[in-house]
Every structure is written in C-alpha cells, then in structure tokens.
Design an enzyme around this catalytic site. Structure first.
Site, PDB file in Angstrom:
ATOM      1  N   HIS A  88       1.182  -1.333  -0.017  1.00 45.01           N
ATOM      2  CA  HIS A  88       0.092  -0.051  -0.344  1.00 45.01           C
ATOM      3  C   HIS A  88       0.561   1.195  -0.278  1.00 45.01           C
ATOM      4  CE1 HIS A  88      -3.395  -2.991   1.278  1.00 45.01           C
ATOM      5  NE2 HIS A  88      -2.859  -2.800   2.519  1.00 45.01           N
ATOM      6  N   GLU A 106      -0.606  -0.928   8.164  1.00 42.87           N
ATOM      7  CA  GLU A 106      -2.126  -1.355   8.375  1.00 42.87           C
ATOM      8  C   GLU A 106      -1.800  -2.320  10.154  1.00 42.87           C
ATOM      9  OE1 GLU A 106      -2.724  -3.089   5.108  1.00 42.87           O
ATOM     10  OE2 GLU A 106      -2.374  -4.999   6.021  1.00 42.87           O
ATOM     11  N   HIS A 163       4.017  -7.604   1.490  1.00 42.67           N
ATOM     12  CA  HIS A 163       3.150  -8.402   2.594  1.00 42.67           C
ATOM     13  C   HIS A 163       1.826  -9.072   1.966  1.00 42.67           C
ATOM     14  CE1 HIS A 163       0.396  -4.874   2.525  1.00 42.67           C
ATOM     15  NE2 HIS A 163      -0.636  -5.787   2.940  1.00 42.67           N
ATOM     16  N   ARG A 183      -1.322  -4.778  -6.383  1.00 46.98           N
ATOM     17  CA  ARG A 183      -1.559  -5.923  -6.313  1.00 46.98           C
ATOM     18  C   ARG A 183      -0.336  -6.362  -6.881  1.00 46.98           C
ATOM     19  NH1 ARG A 183      -6.478  -7.321  -8.293  1.00 46.98           N
ATOM     20  NH2 ARG A 183      -7.312  -7.052  -6.088  1.00 46.98           N
TER      21      ARG A 183
HETATM   22 ZN    ZN Z   1      -2.853  -5.071   3.074  1.00 41.54          ZN
END
Ligand code: ZN
Length: 306
Positions: A88, A106, A163, A183
């Site tokens: 991200h 996150e 991740h 992605r």
């Molecule tokens: Zn993620």
C-alpha cells in the site's frame, strides 16, 4: 459491511456469528467511515447515522480531531485462502496518485490460525533493480520473507512494506482509512468470472521500500490486578492495545476517541449512568466526552486510537 473475496471463507460466521453473504466472505469492515463500506450506528440518539456523517457533523464526539476524514478502520479478515502479495502507498503517494485518499499503514492481531500458518512480511532485495528483476521473473522464494504465526501474535505493516496473509489465518486489522492496494502477485488465480485480478506492478515498484524496513514491535505489558493491558504499537497513525479483562476496572477515556472490538468473552460497560452488555463480535467507539468508564466481565478486546 462484508466483502466477498476470492480468498474468503466462513469463519466470520462460524467464529463470530455474523450473517455473511456467501462462503467466500473475506472481510468484515467492523468500524469504518470509508465511502466503500460505512458503519452505521445501531442504537441510541444517533441510530441510523453513518460514521462519516457523524464525524463530519458532530466532530465534538471525536474530540474535534483535525483529520478531514475519520482516520482509522477496523476489519476482521478471514484468510481462508492466500491473499495476494501486495503493498500500500503512504499518505504522500496516495494523495498525489489516488485522488487524495489516505495512505495505508496497517497492523494485524492474529485471533486464530491453523498450525504453521504463515504470513509474508518484507523482502530481501537490496536494490530497486534486484526487486524489479525478481518480480519480473517470479522469484518469490528468493524475494519474500515468510513468518510462521500463532494466535495472539501482532504484526505492524507500514505503508511500502510488501505483505500478505496466507491460508488459514483470522486477524483483526487496524489500519488507516484507505482502500488502496497494489497487487504484486496473485498466484495466477482466476475469479468466478474466469478473469485474473489486476496486478499493479508499476505503482508497486514505486512504493515498495528498498531495502525493506523492519516491522519489529516491542509490546509493553501492564498488569492491574487480574487485568492486563498490552500496548502493541504507538505509531504516527495509530496506537493499538489489547485489553484482557477479568475483574472490575475503571478506565478514563482521555483520547479524542477510541475504537473497541471484542474478540473473546462477554462483559459489561457502564458510562454516563448507562450499562451495556458487550460480547465477542461487538465493535464500538468510545467518544471524546465519555469520561470515566467502568468495565467488568471476562473478555479480550483490541482497542485503538489515532
Ligand atoms: Zn494489506
């Protein structure tokens, strides 16, 4: 709000009793002010209002917090299959390239997992060129750092960190309020429609930290009688705790607001002269002026604030 995903399952129903839309339910957006999946107040004076509406028009409930949008989101993710290997952007990149969205840092609290379940967190490339080469050639084993996880583990995933959750993990995720994912690899899978999901290699290469920045955390554990409060992370975007409650406690809500998610057990919460029964699967926000709260029971909760 639930999201069906290629990698989703039924754990959100089996473990939390939620009414899920299908056997491929991947995400519960438990506390969200994001336009792609809003939380709605369940009862009381503000019943029926969305979180973003409340945040915009009753900012006093949130301690007049300065962020223009409600900054955090809490999700439960059922990785019944492997999630795509992804990354991200940070706030600055997202602001420039994604219509002013927030970036996405996150973190994950592992609620449950199968034995030897794994996550992917970080990479071994030393230069952007090495990263690009390995991505292009699909040399995932040489590139990606894998970690075996167990229930109770906590992982910090800052923006720019490559991740993935792998098969057989149920996590509570605390994140910035953002829905942007680049992605990198999706295991050559196809959706029901027969289409592969889109990859975003160019943007991913721009935002992946090289060399990798470590994600190590140093939890701080505080015991108060039979109760334990663990502080997992204090970062610029959020602070995240675990409450383990086994006897009566008084807590002062001294933050602009706090997000609370019960992941186990049942209890009572008393605030402003009202008592609420709370149980596993409940999510709520403690607003700014609530002051002192009383809690009791036997439960575990993940708690966060900006
Ligand atoms: Zn993620």
């Amino acid at each position: 709000m639930f999201k069906e995903r290629i990698w989703g399952g039924t754990a959100l129903h089996d473990q939390f009793g939620y009414q899920i839309p299908s056997k491929n339910t991947g995400e519960c957006w438990a506390i969200s002010g994001h336009p792609n999946g809003q939380s709605v107040v369940k009862f009381g004076k503000y019943k029926g209002r969305t979180l973003s509406d409340l945040y915009e028009n009753n900012r006093e409930l949130f301690g007049n917090y300065p962020s223009p949008v409600f900054p955090l989101m809490t999700k439960i993710l059922d990785a019944n299959g492997d999630l795509s290997v992804q990354v991200h952007p940070d706030d600055q990149y997202a602001k420039q390239h994604e219509n002013g969205e927030l970036g996405k840092t996150e973190c994950w609290y592992v609620i449950d997992c199968k034995e030897n379940a794994e996550i992917i967190l970080g990479h071994f490339a030393k230069t952007k060129k090495e990263l690009a080469d390995r991505l292009e050639k699909g040399q995932w084993d040489q590139l990606l750092n894998r970690i075996i996880v167990k229930p109770g583990d906590f992982f910090y995933v800052s923006s720019g960190t490559i991740h993935a959750l792998c098969e057989g993990i149920l996590v509570l995720e605390t994140q910035q309020s953002s829905d942007i994912t680049y992605r990198v690899y999706d295991y050559e899978r196809k959706e029901h429609s027969g289409e592969k999901r889109e990859l975003h290699l160019k943007k991913a290469l721009e935002v992946i930290n090289v060399p990798n920045i470590g994600s190590k955390i140093d939890p701080i554990i505080n015991k108060f009688g039979k109760n334990t409060i663990t502080t997992f992370i204090q970062s610029k975007d959020f602070t995240v705790y675990k409450w383990e409650i086994h006897e009566k406690a008084k807590l002062v809500q001294d933050q602009p607001f706090q997000l609370v998610s019960l992941i186990n057990g049942t209890g009572m919460l008393t605030a402003n002269g009202e008592t609420y029964h709370i149980q596993k699967g409940d999510h709520f926000i403690l607003p700014a002026q609530i002051g002192m709260i009383l809690i009791n029971g036997n439960f575990e909760a993940i708690v966060s604030h900006p």
